[in-house]
Enzyme design. Sequence first.
Site, short mmCIF file in Angstrom:
data_model
loop_
_atom_site.label_atom_id
_atom_site.label_comp_id
_atom_site.label_asym_id
_atom_site.label_seq_id
_atom_site.Cartn_x
_atom_site.Cartn_y
_atom_site.Cartn_z
N ASP A 240 0.81 -1.21 0.00
CA ASP A 240 0.00 0.00 0.00
C ASP A 240 0.85 1.26 0.00
OD1 ASP A 240 -2.55 -0.85 -0.25
OD2 ASP A 240 -3.20 -0.39 1.78
N ASP A 299 3.29 -9.27 9.21
CA ASP A 299 3.58 -7.86 8.96
C ASP A 299 4.98 -7.72 8.39
OD1 ASP A 299 1.12 -7.07 9.78
OD2 ASP A 299 1.73 -6.35 11.76
N ASP A 301 7.75 -6.36 9.20
CA ASP A 301 8.98 -6.51 9.99
C ASP A 301 9.08 -7.89 10.64
OD1 ASP A 301 6.74 -5.68 11.55
OD2 ASP A 301 8.08 -5.38 13.26
N ASP A 393 -7.65 -6.90 13.64
CA ASP A 393 -7.29 -8.23 14.12
C ASP A 393 -8.16 -8.65 15.28
OD1 ASP A 393 -6.27 -6.25 15.72
OD2 ASP A 393 -4.17 -6.88 15.56
#
Length: 664
Positions: A240, A299, A301, A393
């Site tokens: 994104d 995610d 990282d 989430d």
Amino acid sequence: MASNSVVVTVEKPLLQTGGGGGGSLAAVPDKQKASRPKQFTWVLFLRAYRALACISWLAMGLPAIFASVKKRVALSDMSEEEEEPQNKGRLYRFLRACLAISTVALAIEIVAHFKKWNLNLIHPWEIQGIVQWSYMAWLSFRVDYVAPFVIMLSRFCIVLFMIQSLDRLVLCIGCFWMKWKKLKPVIEGEEYDVEDPSSFPMVLVQIPMCNEREVYEQSISAVCQLDWPKNRFLVQVLDDSDDENLQNLIRNEVFSWKQKGVNIIYRHRFIRTGYKAGNLKSAMACDYVKDYEFVAIFDADFQPNPDFLKQTVPHFKENPELGLVQARWSFVNKDENLLTRLQNINLCFHFEVEQQVNGLFLNFFGFNGTAGVWRIKALEESGGWLERTTVEDMDIAVRAHLHGWKFIFLNDVRVLCELPESYEAYKKQQHRWHSGPMQLFRLCLSSILTSKISIWKKANLIFLFFLLRKLILPFYSFTLFCIILPLTMFIPEAELPLWVVCYVPVFMSFLNILPSPKSFPFLIPYLLFENTMSVTKFNAMVSGLFQLGSAYEWVVTKKTGRSSESDLLALVERESITSNQEKIPRRLSESGLEMFTKLQEKEAAPVVKKRNRLYRKELALAFLLLTAAARSLLSAHGLHFYFLLFQGLSFLVVGLDLIGEQMS
């Protein structure tokens, strides 16, 4: 009448210079008598040396500290409108009013202390001066109006405090029971046949990211090296980013792994709405998703180990009611600075105690948004990803629980990631994590009440999961320790007992540190920092509960790219490039010359320096607590004074942005 008199005669003891006698000086050898003055002299010299060393250390250290604070103030940005566009400083104005009142009260109390006024002995007609009259008026108003209200509020907060402490204690007992009985989820049935790749289920792996320049490469690399049949899993890189150069770099990285035989695709949305939830929802709408049974989410990282899928997916095999398998986070930079050490304590307790106990005994916990594997059928039956909150989430986890799906938490499966290293990034992350649950609670309360789950599960969701851990905790910690406690220094009738101020908080902090035993030296800093963060959590909770402007703000947590040991090698490689230019990915459809021109334009753009910030609410609370500490010193309150002093100093450190990563 004769009186008998008693005469007492006191004789001086004889000093024996010779002969025996246990208490005589002759029993001491001459050499020892001669050495005692020398030893005493050396002790004096040693203490004098230590005193001089301490003075010299203070003389050298204090100017450096004041210089650092002065520089921080000079380079700081006081504006906080970015965080509160509509609710501009209401909490700050309230804290500033409390500070002004406490400052005036302290001035009057100091005058009363040094003049030794005892108003029990003073009659109204004996009042001299406006200060003495103000003091008597304040005492009368305090006893009749202020003290009853503060006492009532403090008792209410103490009850909430004890309920929440009991909840923590029960969770810790459950964790100890699990370790003693060696209870943990096990894989039922046989493992997948390595010789037959078709026996492995189809797995979709998603990497949602947004402007993740520092970590995209290592994240894609880790996911592409998962030990799973190549034709049985697909990697979706859901980008994104709004930086065109970064998009090209990520697209090029994806293409390089595709050339190595990895089944991977790059997706970029032209209409980027809904933040992460919108990104995941768009990816799940692809036609080929129907061919896959499970979806793993990481995610940008996060870097899973190659055996991640083999440790998580088999749990679904003989358990058709299982909807989610969540792995634990492991932090590569937990020892980077004091801020990351304190975060590690909090998150270790969250995973090892809260998630593990709730997963085993309740089959439910909040999905952490990453490092987890979902059954796609569970996502679809629960309504899929929704864009209505900033905690998508937790939203999908609650809805899946209401539909009867069970969750498993694997404490032994860990995924490498990184913690925010600056206070600004951590503050924004905590604001989102504490405002989102209140948004969700308002939206799903009716669904919980009308769902078909048991009464016990409804009570657990409403009273424990939402109210106790998401609303009551930030409310009482801020109100009790940041507002009521300093006020009680000026209202002795409502003084908090020591077990509330010291003993119970220290014991609960001790329980929180148990999952990370190496952090025991940070027990007191952890306790002070948690109280310091209560102002951020309280503000976020209120904004989420009442739908204020900052509740819907989503800020991507800043990454530094430390979530891999190989980033050091990458750093050396980057520094070795003398031209200080990025590599031109020639596999793109765009020509190298065009790419080079764009990179040059980006380098020529003016670089805006990051300014350190001053946090007004934290600074206001720092001065409020230090003012209360000065008042408690007049009354010799003991532990109350030390708590207020160190808590005020911790607010001052955080308010000046002196904790965590130092940005120039």
